[in-house]
Write a protein that holds these residues in place. Structure first.
Motif, PDB file in Angstrom:
ATOM      1  N   TYR A   1       0.863  -1.180   0.000  1.00  0.00           N
ATOM      2  CA  TYR A   1       0.000   0.000   0.000  1.00  0.00           C
ATOM      3  C   TYR A   1       0.891   1.218   0.000  1.00  0.00           C
ATOM      4  N   THR A   2       0.747   2.037  -1.023  1.00  0.00           N
ATOM      5  CA  THR A   2       1.536   3.260  -1.081  1.00  0.00           C
ATOM      6  C   THR A   2       0.901   4.235  -2.050  1.00  0.00           C
ATOM      7  N   THR A   3       1.041   5.510  -1.732  1.00  0.00           N
ATOM      8  CA  THR A   3       0.606   6.560  -2.666  1.00  0.00           C
ATOM      9  C   THR A   3       1.817   7.184  -3.353  1.00  0.00           C
ATOM     10  N   SER A   4       2.997   6.726  -2.997  1.00  0.00           N
ATOM     11  CA  SER A   4       4.221   7.324  -3.526  1.00  0.00           C
ATOM     12  C   SER A   4       4.678   6.604  -4.793  1.00  0.00           C
ATOM     13  N   ALA A   5       4.911   7.384  -5.831  1.00  0.00           N
ATOM     14  CA  ALA A   5       5.400   6.793  -7.082  1.00  0.00           C
ATOM     15  C   ALA A   5       6.772   6.155  -6.865  1.00  0.00           C
ATOM     16  N   GLU A   6       7.544   6.802  -6.027  1.00  0.00           N
ATOM     17  CA  GLU A   6       8.900   6.308  -5.777  1.00  0.00           C
ATOM     18  C   GLU A   6       8.861   4.957  -5.059  1.00  0.00           C
ATOM     19  N   VAL A   7       8.009   4.879  -4.023  1.00  0.00           N
ATOM     20  CA  VAL A   7       7.887   3.604  -3.298  1.00  0.00           C
ATOM     21  C   VAL A   7       7.305   2.530  -4.205  1.00  0.00           C
ATOM     22  N   THR A   8       6.340   2.920  -5.038  1.00  0.00           N
ATOM     23  CA  THR A   8       5.771   1.959  -5.990  1.00  0.00           C
ATOM     24  C   THR A   8       6.875   1.352  -6.844  1.00  0.00           C
ATOM     25  N   THR A   9       7.725   2.216  -7.381  1.00  0.00           N
ATOM     26  CA  THR A   9       8.822   1.726  -8.216  1.00  0.00           C
ATOM     27  C   THR A   9       9.752   0.817  -7.412  1.00  0.00           C
ATOM     28  N   SER A  10      10.034   1.215  -6.181  1.00  0.00           N
ATOM     29  CA  SER A  10      10.955   0.420  -5.372  1.00  0.00           C
ATOM     30  C   SER A  10      10.384  -0.959  -5.058  1.00  0.00           C
ATOM     31  N   VAL A  11       9.111  -1.003  -4.686  1.00  0.00           N
ATOM     32  CA  VAL A  11       8.536  -2.309  -4.331  1.00  0.00           C
ATOM     33  C   VAL A  11       8.403  -3.177  -5.584  1.00  0.00           C
ATOM     34  N   GLN A  12       8.096  -2.562  -6.699  1.00  0.00           N
ATOM     35  CA  GLN A  12       8.069  -3.317  -7.959  1.00  0.00           C
ATOM     36  C   GLN A  12       9.452  -3.879  -8.271  1.00  0.00           C
ATOM     37  N   ASP A  13      10.469  -3.052  -8.073  1.00  0.00           N
ATOM     38  CA  ASP A  13      11.831  -3.524  -8.357  1.00  0.00           C
ATOM     39  C   ASP A  13      12.192  -4.726  -7.487  1.00  0.00           C
ATOM     40  N   VAL A  14      11.841  -4.644  -6.206  1.00  0.00           N
ATOM     41  CA  VAL A  14      12.126  -5.779  -5.320  1.00  0.00           C
ATOM     42  C   VAL A  14      11.411  -7.029  -5.828  1.00  0.00           C
ATOM     43  N   CYS A  15      10.135  -6.876  -6.194  1.00  0.00           N
ATOM     44  CA  CYS A  15       9.368  -8.049  -6.646  1.00  0.00           C
ATOM     45  C   CYS A  15       9.900  -8.585  -7.975  1.00  0.00           C
ATOM     46  N   LEU A  16      10.304  -7.702  -8.869  1.00  0.00           N
ATOM     47  CA  LEU A  16      10.867  -8.163 -10.135  1.00  0.00           C
ATOM     48  C   LEU A  16      12.198  -8.863  -9.893  1.00  0.00           C
ATOM     49  N   GLU A  17      13.003  -8.290  -9.021  1.00  0.00           N
ATOM     50  CA  GLU A  17      14.334  -8.866  -8.801  1.00  0.00           C
ATOM     51  C   GLU A  17      14.270 -10.159  -7.998  1.00  0.00           C
ATOM     52  N   GLU A  18      13.325 -10.247  -7.064  1.00  0.00           N
ATOM     53  CA  GLU A  18      13.231 -11.457  -6.241  1.00  0.00           C
ATOM     54  C   GLU A  18      12.132 -12.392  -6.750  1.00  0.00           C
ATOM     55  N   CYS A  19      11.464 -11.991  -7.799  1.00  0.00           N
ATOM     56  CA  CYS A  19      10.508 -12.858  -8.475  1.00  0.00           C
ATOM     57  C   CYS A  19       9.313 -13.223  -7.585  1.00  0.00           C
ATOM     58  N   ALA A  20       8.561 -12.199  -7.221  1.00  0.00           N
ATOM     59  CA  ALA A  20       7.366 -12.418  -6.399  1.00  0.00           C
ATOM     60  C   ALA A  20       6.184 -11.672  -7.020  1.00  0.00           C
ATOM     61  N   GLN A  21       4.999 -12.244  -6.897  1.00  0.00           N
ATOM     62  CA  GLN A  21       3.790 -11.659  -7.481  1.00  0.00           C
ATOM     63  C   GLN A  21       3.262 -10.563  -6.558  1.00  0.00           C
ATOM     64  N   LEU A  22       3.026  -9.406  -7.128  1.00  0.00           N
ATOM     65  CA  LEU A  22       2.709  -8.200  -6.350  1.00  0.00           C
ATOM     66  C   LEU A  22       1.294  -7.711  -6.605  1.00  0.00           C
ATOM     67  N   SER A  23       0.572  -7.444  -5.492  1.00  0.00           N
ATOM     68  CA  SER A  23      -0.726  -6.773  -5.573  1.00  0.00           C
ATOM     69  C   SER A  23      -0.585  -5.405  -4.923  1.00  0.00           C
ATOM     70  N   LEU A  24      -0.955  -4.372  -5.664  1.00  0.00           N
ATOM     71  CA  LEU A  24      -0.745  -2.995  -5.193  1.00  0.00           C
ATOM     72  C   LEU A  24      -2.064  -2.350  -4.800  1.00  0.00           C
ATOM     73  N   ASN A  25      -2.108  -1.816  -3.583  1.00  0.00           N
ATOM     74  CA  ASN A  25      -3.222  -0.947  -3.168  1.00  0.00           C
ATOM     75  C   ASN A  25      -4.596  -1.580  -3.347  1.00  0.00           C
ATOM     76  N   LEU A  26      -4.736  -2.837  -2.938  1.00  0.00           N
ATOM     77  CA  LEU A  26      -6.050  -3.471  -3.029  1.00  0.00           C
ATOM     78  C   LEU A  26      -6.925  -2.961  -1.886  1.00  0.00           C
ATOM     79  N   THR A  27      -8.048  -2.337  -2.233  1.00  0.00           N
ATOM     80  CA  THR A  27      -8.949  -1.793  -1.217  1.00  0.00           C
ATOM     81  C   THR A  27     -10.385  -2.236  -1.434  1.00  0.00           C
ATOM     82  N   GLY A  28     -10.643  -2.960  -2.502  1.00  0.00           N
ATOM     83  CA  GLY A  28     -12.012  -3.348  -2.815  1.00  0.00           C
ATOM     84  C   GLY A  28     -12.229  -4.841  -2.647  1.00  0.00           C
TER      85      GLY A  28
END
Lengths: 564, 564
Positions: free
Chosen positions: A492-519
């Motif tokens: 959960y993040t509203t920051s573009a920078e954090v979004t990029t960082s968490v995506q990078d971690v998931c891409l590099e460590e190969c994990a499936q990412l769900s972003l900002n699920l609220t519904g």
């Protein structure tokens, strides 16, 4: 045309549109399913309604599941519903020295039938399973402890979707190479070199499915159908606590195979007596060339290391993390997380375990929230969600086995309890063990806390881990995925920078990412044809459901070439 | 647009038609190649003519192959041409503690470039290699001992074909899943659930290519390009006797990567000092997640058992069989077999070794032929083919290493010699060891003969194995493939029944079959885009060149989903 060939031809005609739509959807990744997920959709056109399914299930209790398998030397079974009742159902126990050779006998005809016929037979099996969804739902409920609605959906249409998805991938993979090809190589002024080539997908040998306790059909169908569709016999070894759903599956497979002119022994059941532990023995049999396994890391690692004669596909333990950095929908975030933590008492391989929350708190649309506030508010959201006992029962189901209860009971000893587990009574099944989730606060910088949050605590236990910063959360996320594996990551993040960082971690460590699920979509749910279940690239699983890699090595292509 | 992005864009535009044709051809399996296999096709449009290629090769001798790699701590190299001369070329020796981390540094940008850009960069590398085919041909000739024409074709365009084929499979596999997808699930009267999903193919980590002595480029390019195209860095560890062709390849890879804005360290060379044996050390490095290997069964098995952190693709030893049952073209059969046994002195993993001939003889269009007649006629066909020294040199090449010569010299001790090996002098290279093949008669029913024919005798040694019947031949074929593996199987028969039987054996034991080859296609040759090299389903190799299974597990797909 023989009656059997006629039957296969009809099956192809009947199921080709569904196969085509599945093939299209694994490319588009849009939403689609041919299997209704509303209980009331069943009861017509030969399918069982809820009461009919219940009656069919009740009729099974106390009886034998007859399979007419070669090498049956005993009848075994000791399932007890997590809701209380003993099932008293028994199953044939097989002598593998008789059964395994018998399973290979039909391989040639199954191979020669071709990929399209195999897909059609698989789709007929799935259609018959689908028609009995309410019967399977009861069987799943009373072996896994899932609440009925979840057993119905996840154990029914969603499992069938995953089976169909595997058939579609298997079919697509096999028809990448044509059945025949002409090859003509120019030789300047001389005649060209000309060859006729035939290409035949051939199965690898017996495929062993080692089922799990919590999702016998959902986790079992991908491997079963991927292997069957790629010309392999499949031996189904269910978890001793969850035999019935897979035994019924085997029964239907055998029935459809026989009706369409194939050897029913292409699919067989390997039920076991109490404490027999036949998975280890079967996994090392030379006839077994493929293994699908869902379960503990310990046994998954053992299979990968020891069943060297086989291709081994494993889904093992992992530690799922949610990074909480900031949100523009605080209420939605809390509600979404509360549901994820509660569904099926957290007994999903995809349930979040570690919630990483900055010690200094987070920014939200409801103003800044301290670490304590976030934890308290989340605990309140869970309490609110489960405040009504009927609703709690419908969401939580029952604890699947005593091991889960032990971990739940031990959890308060790991740290400060932010959310205590409550007992919920189930009026319909007074013996069911129903508990709300526990959440424990841990300090992410303390080494002794790491012992708790840095390993899988399967069940309704989550850790609210206080971290120094979002950056520290990302470091911990990376280390967790790399060393322990993860089926899911949430953030959960509203920051573009954090979004990029968490995506990078998931891409590099190969994990499936769900972003900002609220519904109404939860991190622990994946949809067949669209979402990958696991990545196959971190320690939680060496395969994903479902992709090319899941099917491509279940068969090989033999080429026969000749001049002319 | 940056200059690098511009360059990648141009590469895509330049190479997309070739990629598309490759994608089409792996589906149709028709004949096609973008790389000319006639020596005179080179010399224009920036490619080197034969004399230019020779001059370029000569200029390399006695020098260093500069690669500008991080962690270079020494210069090594001791290649001696099988034709006599020492190459005196040295290569950078790498400290893996420095080089491996440096190779990972560029992974993110390489991943983010996407599948099409990676394919285009790979095709540019192949195009530049192709332009220098005559230079590579000399490098292959003087490391493998292949005759020039074979080094030119198999080491040049045919190797480039296999590289391109791997790129095409890798690209197709990655684009099976779209970059992005919208997902909208109806919820009855409520709003649908909507997700946006992104899918990113991510590489697994450093891919280690362990090259072989006999076909450094042909056997090396599939793994190299499959891994590079699927977003992995590739560390190339050549055979110490065949470094130059792969060092030049690495040099070109680094040049193209840098020019197109990527980190050149995505491809690097790991040359080794005499007796250093770095393959074992590198194979166990945690950074190494993929391994491609061609060579001995012993080391291949070791890799599969020990390099557990990596996906391992191996091509190992096998025993190739030709079943001789009957023919309607006796002369064509003899000529075809004679060529197969002679080409590159039998130093191909695909060369037939065991010729199974019924003791009672065979039916042919030239009348019945006894076992002895078949053997004598085949020996005469080989003698005839190699009667002229110039032609013999052009077909045989040189023995690649002393091990082959030892086995050749020992072969007459194994049984009655039907065809003795002769020394051929090579006027251009007086130190080359050039020998015609030996053929030894063995009785297939004698246990002591089995010790000879039931293991690989790599080199110009074949066995004319007398069997009791065609049925006995098929039994022996089955046992050989099952226990020893085979890259190729050949059969000659005019009988529909025998054809079916030999096909059944090959389908059941997973071996590639060539039937009744009597013209200009040989059992030991396979064509990229159309023929599979190996099956991946018997002990000779755990992978085939090239299919979906060869590429699909070199990357994983990471999904990032969010609401809306």
């Amino acid at each position: 045309m023989t009656a059997a060939a006629q039957s296969v031809h009809e099956l192809i005609e009947k199921h080709r549109p569904v196969l085509d739509q599945a093939l299209e959807t694994i490319r588009s990744r849009a939403y689609w399913s041919p299997y209704p997920e509303h209980p009331k959709a069943y009861g017509e056109n030969g399918s069982l309604s809820l009461p009919e399914g219940k009656a069919a299930f009740d009729a099974l209790l106390g009886g034998r599941v007859e399979l007419d398998q070669p090498g049956t030397d005993d009848w075994v079974g000791g399932e007890v519903s997590p809701y209380g009742p003993k099932l008293n159902v028994t199953y044939p126990h097989a002598d593998p020295d008789v059964l395994l050779p018998a399973m290979r006998a039909g391989m040639g005809a199954w191979r020669d039938a071709g990929a399209e016929a195999r897909a059609a037979v698989c789709l007929e099996i799935l259609a018959r399973i689908n028609a009995r969804t309410h019967e399977f739902a009861h069987a799943v409920m009373h072996t896994s402890g899932q609440a009925y609605m979840m057993a119905f959906q996840a154990g029914g249409p969603h499992a069938q979707d995953r089976g169909l998805e595997a058939v579609a991938y298997a079919y697509a993979e096999q028809v990448r190479t044509p059945d025949e090809a002409g090859w003509s190589k120019p030789q300047g002024k001389r005649d060209p070199l000309e060859l006729h080539k035939a290409f035949v997908p051939v199965g690898r040998g017996v495929s062993l499915l080692i089922g799990c306790n919590t999702f016998p059909t959902w986790n079992g169908y991908p491997g079963l159908f991927a292997s069957l569709a790629t010309a392999n016999p499949v031996l189904v070894k269910p978890h001793p606590r969850a035999v019935l759903p897979l035994a019924l599956t085997v029964q239907i497979c055998r029935e459809v195979l026989a009706e369409s002119g194939f050897d029913p022994n292409l699919v067989a059941l390997a039920a076991e007596g109490a404490g027999e532990g036949i998975a280890k023995t079967l996994a090392l049999r030379p006839e077994v060339r493929l293994i699908d396994y869902t379960g503990s890391t310990e046994f998954g690692d053992w299979l990968e290391a020891n069943a060297r004669q086989a291709q081994v596909y494993t889904e093992k333990a992992g530690v799922n993390t949610v990074v909480v950095d900031s949100t523009d929908n605080y209420k939605g975030m809390l509600a979404n997380l509360a549901f994820s933590l509660s569904l099926y008492s957290g007994q999903m391989c995809t349930t979040p375990q570690n919630l990483l929350i900055p010690r200094a708190g987070i920014d939200t649309d409801a103003g800044p929230k301290s670490y304590d506030e976030v934890v308290t508010d989340l605990a309140a959201a869970v309490d609110g969600l489960l405040g009504d006992d009927a609703r709690a029962n419908a969401l939580l189901g029952a604890l699947v086995n005593p091991g889960v209860k032990q971990r739940l009971d031990a959890a308060p000893g790991l740290g400060e309890v932010a959310l205590a587990s409550r007992e919920i009574s189930n009026p319909e099944f007074p013996d069911a063990v129903v508990r709300t989730p526990v959440m424990v606060k841990l300090d992410g910088t303390k080494p002794d806390a790491e012992a708790a949050y840095f390993s899988e605590c399967f069940g309704p236990v989550s850790f609210a881990v206080a971290v120094d910063s979002t950056e520290a959360a990302l470091d911990l996320l990376r280390r967790t995925v790399r060393e322990k594996g993860a089926m899911t990551v949430g953030a959960y993040t509203t920051s573009a920078e954090v979004t990029t960082s968490v995506q990078d971690v998931c891409l590099e460590e190969c994990a499936q990412l769900s972003l900002n699920l609220t519904g109404g979509v939860y991190v622990n749910q994946t949809a067949a044809f669209s979402d990958f279940h696991g990545s196959g690239g971190n320690p939680a699983a060496n395969a994903a459901l479902c992709d090319g890699a899941f099917v491509s090595n279940r068969f090989r292509v033999v080429e026969i070439r000749r001049e002319g």
